[in-house]
Design an enzyme around this catalytic site. Sequence first.
Site, PDB file in Angstrom:
ATOM      1  N   HIS A  70      54.056  41.217  37.548  1.00  0.00           N
ATOM      2  CA  HIS A  70      52.825  41.964  37.265  1.00  0.00           C
ATOM      3  C   HIS A  70      51.615  41.047  37.399  1.00  0.00           C
ATOM      4  N   ASP A  99      30.149  40.743  63.694  1.00  0.00           N
ATOM      5  CA  ASP A  99      31.521  40.724  63.169  1.00  0.00           C
ATOM      6  C   ASP A  99      31.673  39.440  62.370  1.00  0.00           C
ATOM      7  N   TRP A 135      53.213  34.126  35.270  1.00  0.00           N
ATOM      8  CA  TRP A 135      52.426  33.895  36.486  1.00  0.00           C
ATOM      9  C   TRP A 135      51.894  32.472  36.515  1.00  0.00           C
ATOM     10  N   SER A 163      46.614  31.956  53.782  1.00  0.00           N
ATOM     11  CA  SER A 163      45.828  33.153  54.078  1.00  0.00           C
ATOM     12  C   SER A 163      44.469  33.086  53.394  1.00  0.00           C
ATOM     13  N   SER A 164      44.457  32.695  52.127  1.00  0.00           N
ATOM     14  CA  SER A 164      43.185  32.635  51.402  1.00  0.00           C
ATOM     15  C   SER A 164      42.257  31.593  51.997  1.00  0.00           C
ATOM     16  N   HIS A 247      41.837  27.793  36.577  1.00  0.00           N
ATOM     17  CA  HIS A 247      40.582  28.232  35.996  1.00  0.00           C
ATOM     18  C   HIS A 247      39.563  28.646  37.047  1.00  0.00           C
ATOM     19  N   GLU A 249      40.237  29.851  39.699  1.00  0.00           N
ATOM     20  CA  GLU A 249      40.791  31.112  40.184  1.00  0.00           C
ATOM     21  C   GLU A 249      40.223  32.309  39.425  1.00  0.00           C
ATOM     22  N   TYR A 251      37.395  32.629  38.147  1.00  0.00           N
ATOM     23  CA  TYR A 251      36.031  32.900  38.617  1.00  0.00           C
ATOM     24  C   TYR A 251      36.028  33.391  40.053  1.00  0.00           C
ATOM     25  N   SER A 262      25.536  43.304  41.063  1.00  0.00           N
ATOM     26  CA  SER A 262      24.155  42.964  41.383  1.00  0.00           C
ATOM     27  C   SER A 262      23.600  43.807  42.525  1.00  0.00           C
ATOM     28  N   HIS A 296      41.156  23.992  28.868  1.00  0.00           N
ATOM     29  CA  HIS A 296      41.035  24.900  27.723  1.00  0.00           C
ATOM     30  C   HIS A 296      42.223  25.855  27.640  1.00  0.00           C
ATOM     31  N   HIS A 297      43.065  25.850  28.659  1.00  0.00           N
ATOM     32  CA  HIS A 297      44.312  26.626  28.572  1.00  0.00           C
ATOM     33  C   HIS A 297      45.408  25.812  27.914  1.00  0.00           C
ATOM     34  N   THR A 322      26.496  32.565  32.426  1.00  0.00           N
ATOM     35  CA  THR A 322      26.998  33.934  32.434  1.00  0.00           C
ATOM     36  C   THR A 322      26.054  34.832  31.650  1.00  0.00           C
ATOM     37  N   LYS A 325      23.195  35.937  33.697  1.00  0.00           N
ATOM     38  CA  LYS A 325      23.513  37.058  34.579  1.00  0.00           C
ATOM     39  C   LYS A 325      23.455  38.376  33.814  1.00  0.00           C
ATOM     40  N   ARG A 444      52.522  36.545  23.132  1.00  0.00           N
ATOM     41  CA  ARG A 444      52.622  37.267  24.405  1.00  0.00           C
ATOM     42  C   ARG A 444      53.965  36.992  25.053  1.00  0.00           C
TER      43      ARG A 444
HETATM   44  C1  HEA Z   1      43.622  41.517  37.592  1.00  0.00           C
HETATM   45  C2  HEA Z   1      44.735  41.447  37.086  1.00  0.00           C
HETATM   46  C3  HEA Z   1      45.404  42.427  36.173  1.00  0.00           C
HETATM   47  C4  HEA Z   1      45.317  43.790  36.085  1.00  0.00           C
HETATM   48  C5  HEA Z   1      44.475  44.719  36.913  1.00  0.00           C
HETATM   49  C6  HEA Z   1      46.205  44.179  35.031  1.00  0.00           C
HETATM   50  C7  HEA Z   1      46.407  45.504  34.623  1.00  0.00           C
HETATM   51  C8  HEA Z   1      47.199  45.877  33.548  1.00  0.00           C
HETATM   52  N1  HEA Z   1      47.933  45.044  32.732  1.00  0.00           N
HETATM   53 FE1  HEA Z   1      48.135  43.039  32.975  1.00  0.00          FE
HETATM   54  N2  HEA Z   1      48.336  41.033  33.190  1.00  0.00           N
HETATM   55  C9  HEA Z   1      47.694  40.258  34.109  1.00  0.00           C
HETATM   56  C10 HEA Z   1      46.738  40.672  35.013  1.00  0.00           C
HETATM   57  C11 HEA Z   1      46.356  42.001  35.197  1.00  0.00           C
HETATM   58  N3  HEA Z   1      46.825  43.078  34.505  1.00  0.00           N
HETATM   59  C12 HEA Z   1      48.124  38.894  34.006  1.00  0.00           C
HETATM   60  C13 HEA Z   1      47.641  37.724  34.833  1.00  0.00           C
HETATM   61  C14 HEA Z   1      49.069  38.867  32.979  1.00  0.00           C
HETATM   62  C15 HEA Z   1      49.827  37.666  32.436  1.00  0.00           C
HETATM   63  C16 HEA Z   1      51.169  37.598  33.031  1.00  0.00           C
HETATM   64  C17 HEA Z   1      51.957  36.525  32.403  1.00  0.00           C
HETATM   65  O1  HEA Z   1      52.038  36.477  31.153  1.00  0.00           O
HETATM   66  O2  HEA Z   1      52.521  35.702  33.135  1.00  0.00           O
HETATM   67  C18 HEA Z   1      49.171  40.233  32.476  1.00  0.00           C
HETATM   68  C19 HEA Z   1      49.992  40.609  31.416  1.00  0.00           C
HETATM   69  C20 HEA Z   1      50.010  41.880  30.872  1.00  0.00           C
HETATM   70  C21 HEA Z   1      50.659  42.216  29.644  1.00  0.00           C
HETATM   71  C22 HEA Z   1      51.359  41.252  28.735  1.00  0.00           C
HETATM   72  C23 HEA Z   1      52.765  41.106  29.101  1.00  0.00           C
HETATM   73  C24 HEA Z   1      53.432  40.100  28.255  1.00  0.00           C
HETATM   74  O3  HEA Z   1      52.792  39.178  27.747  1.00  0.00           O
HETATM   75  O4  HEA Z   1      54.650  40.248  28.097  1.00  0.00           O
HETATM   76  C25 HEA Z   1      50.484  43.567  29.452  1.00  0.00           C
HETATM   77  C26 HEA Z   1      50.980  44.324  28.294  1.00  0.00           C
HETATM   78  O5  HEA Z   1      50.491  45.277  27.934  1.00  0.00           O
HETATM   79  C27 HEA Z   1      49.710  44.062  30.563  1.00  0.00           C
HETATM   80  C28 HEA Z   1      49.319  45.379  30.741  1.00  0.00           C
HETATM   81  C29 HEA Z   1      48.514  45.816  31.787  1.00  0.00           C
HETATM   82  C30 HEA Z   1      48.167  47.206  31.992  1.00  0.00           C
HETATM   83  C31 HEA Z   1      48.612  48.362  31.156  1.00  0.00           C
HETATM   84  C32 HEA Z   1      47.353  47.236  33.102  1.00  0.00           C
HETATM   85  C33 HEA Z   1      46.731  48.472  33.717  1.00  0.00           C
HETATM   86  O6  HEA Z   1      45.371  48.247  33.911  1.00  0.00           O
HETATM   87  C34 HEA Z   1      47.387  48.832  35.032  1.00  0.00           C
HETATM   88  C35 HEA Z   1      46.910  50.193  35.502  1.00  0.00           C
HETATM   89  C36 HEA Z   1      47.381  50.553  36.849  1.00  0.00           C
HETATM   90  C37 HEA Z   1      48.392  51.399  37.106  1.00  0.00           C
HETATM   91  C38 HEA Z   1      49.209  51.980  36.047  1.00  0.00           C
HETATM   92  C39 HEA Z   1      48.792  51.713  38.521  1.00  0.00           C
HETATM   93  C40 HEA Z   1      48.363  53.048  39.014  1.00  0.00           C
HETATM   94  C41 HEA Z   1      49.232  54.194  38.708  1.00  0.00           C
HETATM   95  C42 HEA Z   1      50.483  54.419  39.143  1.00  0.00           C
HETATM   96  C43 HEA Z   1      51.327  53.430  39.873  1.00  0.00           C
HETATM   97  C44 HEA Z   1      51.131  55.688  38.878  1.00  0.00           C
HETATM   98  C45 HEA Z   1      52.135  55.603  37.790  1.00  0.00           C
HETATM   99  C46 HEA Z   1      51.454  55.747  36.504  1.00  0.00           C
HETATM  100  C47 HEA Z   1      52.039  56.252  35.403  1.00  0.00           C
HETATM  101  C48 HEA Z   1      53.489  56.580  35.358  1.00  0.00           C
HETATM  102  C49 HEA Z   1      51.241  56.493  34.165  1.00  0.00           C
HETATM  103  N4  HEA Z   1      49.445  43.014  31.409  1.00  0.00           N
HETATM  104  C1  HEA Z   2      38.072  37.281  35.506  1.00  0.00           C
HETATM  105  C2  HEA Z   2      38.676  36.420  34.850  1.00  0.00           C
HETATM  106  C3  HEA Z   2      38.179  35.632  33.674  1.00  0.00           C
HETATM  107  C4  HEA Z   2      36.893  35.349  33.243  1.00  0.00           C
HETATM  108  C5  HEA Z   2      35.594  35.741  33.872  1.00  0.00           C
HETATM  109  C6  HEA Z   2      37.052  34.561  32.049  1.00  0.00           C
HETATM  110  C7  HEA Z   2      35.969  34.058  31.330  1.00  0.00           C
HETATM  111  C8  HEA Z   2      36.092  33.154  30.290  1.00  0.00           C
HETATM  112  N1  HEA Z   2      37.265  32.735  29.704  1.00  0.00           N
HETATM  113 FE1  HEA Z   2      39.121  33.351  30.192  1.00  0.00          FE
HETATM  114  N2  HEA Z   2      40.993  33.748  30.843  1.00  0.00           N
HETATM  115  C9  HEA Z   2      41.338  34.492  31.939  1.00  0.00           C
HETATM  116  C10 HEA Z   2      40.466  35.116  32.815  1.00  0.00           C
HETATM  117  C11 HEA Z   2      39.080  35.032  32.727  1.00  0.00           C
HETATM  118  N3  HEA Z   2      38.372  34.395  31.747  1.00  0.00           N
HETATM  119  C12 HEA Z   2      42.760  34.578  32.070  1.00  0.00           C
HETATM  120  C13 HEA Z   2      43.523  35.304  33.154  1.00  0.00           C
HETATM  121  C14 HEA Z   2      43.288  33.852  31.018  1.00  0.00           C
HETATM  122  C15 HEA Z   2      44.754  33.658  30.620  1.00  0.00           C
HETATM  123  C16 HEA Z   2      45.584  32.962  31.580  1.00  0.00           C
HETATM  124  C17 HEA Z   2      46.995  32.900  31.092  1.00  0.00           C
HETATM  125  O1  HEA Z   2      47.284  32.081  30.207  1.00  0.00           O
HETATM  126  O2  HEA Z   2      47.821  33.690  31.581  1.00  0.00           O
HETATM  127  C18 HEA Z   2      42.153  33.327  30.277  1.00  0.00           C
HETATM  128  C19 HEA Z   2      42.282  32.519  29.155  1.00  0.00           C
HETATM  129  C20 HEA Z   2      41.229  31.847  28.581  1.00  0.00           C
HETATM  130  C21 HEA Z   2      41.381  30.770  27.655  1.00  0.00           C
HETATM  131  C22 HEA Z   2      42.705  30.173  27.179  1.00  0.00           C
HETATM  132  C23 HEA Z   2      43.228  30.910  26.042  1.00  0.00           C
HETATM  133  C24 HEA Z   2      44.567  30.453  25.645  1.00  0.00           C
HETATM  134  O3  HEA Z   2      45.519  30.606  26.409  1.00  0.00           O
HETATM  135  O4  HEA Z   2      44.668  29.941  24.549  1.00  0.00           O
HETATM  136  C25 HEA Z   2      40.111  30.374  27.296  1.00  0.00           C
HETATM  137  C26 HEA Z   2      39.807  29.285  26.351  1.00  0.00           C
HETATM  138  O5  HEA Z   2      38.806  28.714  26.342  1.00  0.00           O
HETATM  139  C27 HEA Z   2      39.184  31.214  28.036  1.00  0.00           C
HETATM  140  C28 HEA Z   2      37.799  31.111  27.960  1.00  0.00           C
HETATM  141  C29 HEA Z   2      36.917  31.835  28.759  1.00  0.00           C
HETATM  142  C30 HEA Z   2      35.470  31.671  28.697  1.00  0.00           C
HETATM  143  C31 HEA Z   2      34.712  30.799  27.765  1.00  0.00           C
HETATM  144  C32 HEA Z   2      34.958  32.507  29.659  1.00  0.00           C
HETATM  145  C33 HEA Z   2      33.501  32.662  30.008  1.00  0.00           C
HETATM  146  O6  HEA Z   2      33.314  32.645  31.397  1.00  0.00           O
HETATM  147  C34 HEA Z   2      32.904  33.911  29.426  1.00  0.00           C
HETATM  148  C35 HEA Z   2      31.395  33.880  29.469  1.00  0.00           C
HETATM  149  C36 HEA Z   2      30.752  35.177  29.092  1.00  0.00           C
HETATM  150  C37 HEA Z   2      30.133  35.470  27.933  1.00  0.00           C
HETATM  151  C38 HEA Z   2      30.099  34.496  26.811  1.00  0.00           C
HETATM  152  C39 HEA Z   2      29.527  36.814  27.677  1.00  0.00           C
HETATM  153  C40 HEA Z   2      28.131  37.009  28.179  1.00  0.00           C
HETATM  154  C41 HEA Z   2      27.145  36.048  27.659  1.00  0.00           C
HETATM  155  C42 HEA Z   2      26.071  36.368  26.900  1.00  0.00           C
HETATM  156  C43 HEA Z   2      25.743  37.759  26.542  1.00  0.00           C
HETATM  157  C44 HEA Z   2      25.176  35.248  26.545  1.00  0.00           C
HETATM  158  C45 HEA Z   2      25.059  34.885  25.110  1.00  0.00           C
HETATM  159  C46 HEA Z   2      26.325  34.539  24.496  1.00  0.00           C
HETATM  160  C47 HEA Z   2      26.538  33.526  23.647  1.00  0.00           C
HETATM  161  C48 HEA Z   2      25.652  32.353  23.463  1.00  0.00           C
HETATM  162  C49 HEA Z   2      27.757  33.587  22.774  1.00  0.00           C
HETATM  163  N4  HEA Z   2      39.887  32.095  28.801  1.00  0.00           N
HETATM  164 CU    CU Z   3      40.159  29.313  32.068  1.00  0.00          CU
END
Ligand code: HEA
Ligand code: HEA
Ligand code: CU
Lengths: 526, 323, 382
Positions: A70, A99, A135, A163-164, A247, A249, A251, A262, A296-297, A322, A325, A444
Amino acid sequence: MGDHHHGPAQGLSRWLFTTNHKDIGTMYLWFSFAMFLLGGFFAMIIRAELFQPGMQLVDPAFFNQMTTLHGLIMVFGAIMPSFVGLANWLIPMMIGAPDMALPRMNNWSFWILPPTFLLLASTLFMEGGAPAFGWTFYAPLSTTYAPPSVTFFIFSVHVLGLSSIMGSINIIATVMNMRAPGMTYMKMPLFVWTWLITAFLLVAVMPVLAGAVTMMLMDIHFGTSFFSAAGGGDPVLFQHVFWFFGHPEVYIIILPAFGVVSQIIPAFSRKPLFGYDSMVYATASIAFLSFIVWAHHMYTVGMPIAGELFFMYATMLIAVPTGVKVFNWITTMWRGALTFETPMLFCIGFLVLFTIGGFTGLMLSIAPADFQYHDSYFVVAHFHYVMVAGAVFSMTAAIYYWLPKWCGRMYNEAMGKTHFWISFIGFNVTFFPQHFVGLAGMPRRIPDYALQFTDFNMMSSIGAFIYGASQILFLYNVIATIVSGKPISDEKVWEGAEGLEWTVATPAPYHTFETPPKIDPAHAHS
Amino acid sequence: MSSSTSTDYEKYYVPEKSRLAICATIGLILSIYGAASIMNDMTFGDPSEPSSSWTIFLCGLFFFVATLFGWFRTTIRENIAGMNSAQLKKSYVLGMFWFIFSEVMFFFAFFGALFYVRNLVGPWLAGEGAGRMNFLLWEGFQYSWPMMETPQEAVGGAAAQPIANNGSFTSAETSMAFAEAHHWYAWLPMWNTIILLTSSVTCHIAHLGILDGNRKKFNIWLGLTVLLGIIFLCLQVAEYYEAYVHFGLTLNSGIYGSTFFMLTGFHGFHVLMGMTMLLIQWLRSVKGGHFTADDHFGFEASSWYWHFVDVVWVFLFLFIYIL
Amino acid sequence: MWFEAKRLLKLALGPVLMLTSAAAMAAGTEVSQVNMSPGVTEVGQQIYDLHMIILGICTIIGIGVFGVMFYSIIYHRKSRGFTPATFHESTKVEILWTVVPFIILIGMAVPATSTLVALYDVEDAELDVLITGYQWKWKYEYLDESGENVSFFSNLRTPQSEIYNAEEKGEHYLLEVDEPLVLPVDTKVRLLVTANDVLHSWWVPQLAVKKDAIPGFINETWTKATEPGIYRGQCAELCGKDHGFMPIVVNVVSKEEYAQWLDTKQAEAAEIKELMAKTFTLDEQMERGKAVYTQSCLACHGANGEGGVGTAIAGSPIATGELAGHLDVGINGVPGTAMQAFGGQLNDVDMAAVITYQRNAFNNNMGDLVQPIDVYNHKKGQ
Ligand code: HEA
Ligand code: HEA
Ligand SMILES: [Cu+2]
Ligand code: CUA
């Protein structure tokens, strides 16, 4: 020049052999949507198993495979390709280019994806099962203790990276080299800017990911000891290398989404984007900071305290650009003449929910508090707020916004709005309660949980089914639009839309800008 | 749409639809599938079971290389036919530049790993700093770089310390570092450094030759560059032989062997690629009379790559062999 | 138009209200908790305060930001005939909203730093416990002088029947173990965390401890519980199939009770030593062996020795071959596979029993009887 200027070829060969940025963009978009459905389907399995305590549907090993696939499929198969598709469609049109810079390579970047994901998905049927190490594939669970399918996983990651990298090189070359005369950097639409910066990030970190999986491959098959203390290595080394990629990634996932928002918010505010320059600088700052916050992870791995503090401070800093923005978007809306068509609704949804996700991110960045949050559902809630309500919502907004331009037909607005409200509600019902269970101590990646987490998990599962079902409505709306939507022919589909893409005919002709457009200084950065 | 003022822009060349991408994909996917199967057979497989892995891999690889060959040939022909605008040429330049940048980042990951294990992990395993309690696991382990004795060996093998022993690691008998080398004049890495640095110079002289329109000069110096590349590779093979057979330094010799072979191995692979690229340019010039004073991108791109490989070697020499 | 705005607002508020009410409802039943718990340590309290401060600041900023946005959404709509302004930059406000958040962040960083420093202060501990994560159980060893000899494994106690819904789930479903870690109250305990195979993470929310267990490295952390009680946690790092099934239970008791407990544990250890010298009958070994098998081997080798993660024991060439080979696999494992070295996990009595069992059960019928001394000699002979 050849006959290709008159229109697309017919049949399958059009898609297989194409060099046209619109065709390739379309393929990217459909492919990523298919992956979204697949990844979403896996999420539904996860949520169904977690509906109640106890094991009902799948066994624990399979559950881990679902979690892993997933995450991988959503990140690498759905979100990233969807924004590359958008870039393909829009960047040439936005900068007045005929293009992409390297069209044949462009096609190759796309065609690598489908067979690779097929290979990745086929690991489900291999002996020992699919990758089940998350993942983030931490060693040694992903090396010494991995199923044999890990080798296929590793090579898949290699070619996805290829590819990327090719895709981003193409985007960089296009933006740097193909702008119409007069389209200076500071006149480029923000979507182009965010993608340019994203492409730099990709070229910088995908090779590092390739390095990480290469070391895994060597540990598994060639007896090296990168991630094994017995030989003088360290499992934590894997995490450093992975997150140096990982990380930036996240962004990579969100910056193009910022770009989309925007573009759309000014259009429906009928007012130019506020603070264009600071938007560009903020994006660049976020990209720069993203390279120095990776650990920070890993607050709980036992880093020395100096490292811990450095990464905490650097991470907190990201809130500043952020914030700039977010404030700019809101000031753009301020005293505009707002209307609320579907794309705008999704952008407002994005704004609110992404900011909430950002706030929880900031909370996670506080190292001592992260000792309690880490690897709990609080983190899951955080990243779905930024990735689903951030990236997916903005992508959805983009489709509603540009689809009429692409196919010359209007989507069904009522259905679009319904889609928004169901998504918005479904999303929050799914992921808001996850904050609660996370804080209450639910880890989790577990297939089964203690009884006190039952209520919120049920709620979360119900929300997930609602949100998932709403995607079917979306799919239907898109197909219905393409097949039989109300034809439109205005160049400018939306009253407030600005930019070169709205100056070409609707639907956008197969080849745009065979001669470069004149850039009207008044069009500056819209 | 408005009319244009820029002329070279109008000549922008959008290629016809092309089979190249699909063919390259098929080749690539078959070869990775094959390669992964080969490795799985090696580690998990049953030798008595016949396997088609090698066949798949070789077919895929052949198809892939053939497609790439065709791809470059097409590009070259288009250029010779005058279809490429100045703008497209600049796209190629950008493409090559950012490709090399991505390669730099690939090595960056490995160098980062090297610094991390050398400066932090090693001392920690030996019970210093953040790892002060690790003596409970690796009693008697002394850290030095090059690491001549793995923690596993230091405690007396996997049986003595079953915790965290996922694999078996032997110690190297000798390292490749300067202090341990035979005689300075027999020290291969030094010769390799000289050879590679020289080849960068010869490559540059060849470039000057083509800029002068002096084909003979170009051919001679480019040929020399390729030759130096081949000598480098031969010496590298000799060095690996030495490491395995005389120094007891193998992939299994703990982290020192791991980093040594990974960094020099990937570098060697890149030398091979760069050498092949230059060789092709040389053949193009000698056989096909390609390249003119102001149009020789194929050579230029290869030479950039060659200089990049050279710079990486300088870092390798410094951090693997000297420091 | 105003009606539309109100409708919009109502629609937007709907889910929020629904959530809050659901949260309130759930909180009412007492089992569902919605917030972090300060737990029973000083540091835990500090972390909790930090969490609440940051949450509070974020909420206030959020209300401000969303307030402005909703004001705009309600009043600046085209349908109300609002004509758009044209301003698009202002260096002054842009600097303002760069600097102000920065200052707020500094305000957060100060308490965060001091809490982190407290978390890292492992000095002056009165007791050291070495915690080792195994797939999928924990091992605790008391390194303190008086605790020597005391070391044991802690396994999930919830029966499969509850997990697979054949039986009603008990109160502490999935959060119960056969042998909890016992710690004295009001004592600073240094926890040394490591792992045997893959990464694990030792997390007990109430004690404010989460530390990754990394094979080959020993991490240090500490806790000092101020109240006796039973505190439950779970492994927090994905460690394979049964990651969800390796709970942690810590029993914090008064210092006297702790001393008592330590005595009994040491007596038990002495007893095992005695058993080492004993000669068992086949029936005794089969009975003991079955228990050990169920506890330690069944997960991978199956209830009937049919295999699973591990190879089949029924008819296995090793279990029906040379005894020495069988002992070797049991004691040293098979490096590079999930088959761990059990020599360090099972005492010689249990090892002898389980090997006896494997050689005789599942129709292997080898008739071999292994005594503790055989295991001891085998280990010695290596
Ligand atoms: C951009 C990335 C992205 C997106 C879009 C989503 C979307 C969703 N994620 Fe995802 N999720 C991750 C990225 C993302 N996730 C990542 C990185 C992890 C961590 C993995 C890891 O721990 O290694 C994670 C882990 C994660 C967990 C934790 C699993 C665990 O720790 O064991 C859960 C649990 O609720 C969850 C739920 C969902 C749900 C309900 C959606 C929903 O938004 C999805 C909605 C979309 C659909 C459902 C598809 C469309 C509909 C159909 C196909 C028709 C069928 C529908 C029905 C039968 C109702 N996700
Ligand atoms: C689109 C993807 C995305 C984005 C944009 C972010 C944005 C941020 N993330 Fe997140 N993060 C993930 C995707 C993302 N993250 C994923 C996938 C994981 C889990 C991976 C895994 O373990 O599987 C993760 C996990 C993760 C962790 C690790 C948690 C843990 O495993 O223990 C941390 C810790 O610092 C973190 C921090 C942040 C911070 C500080 C931002 C900042 O960029 C956020 C900044 C934005 C704001 C703060 C809001 C707007 C600001 C204002 C309105 C201004 C005023 C605000 C203040 C002064 C407070 N993220
Ligand atoms: Cu991070
Ligand atoms: Cu042990 Cu998860």
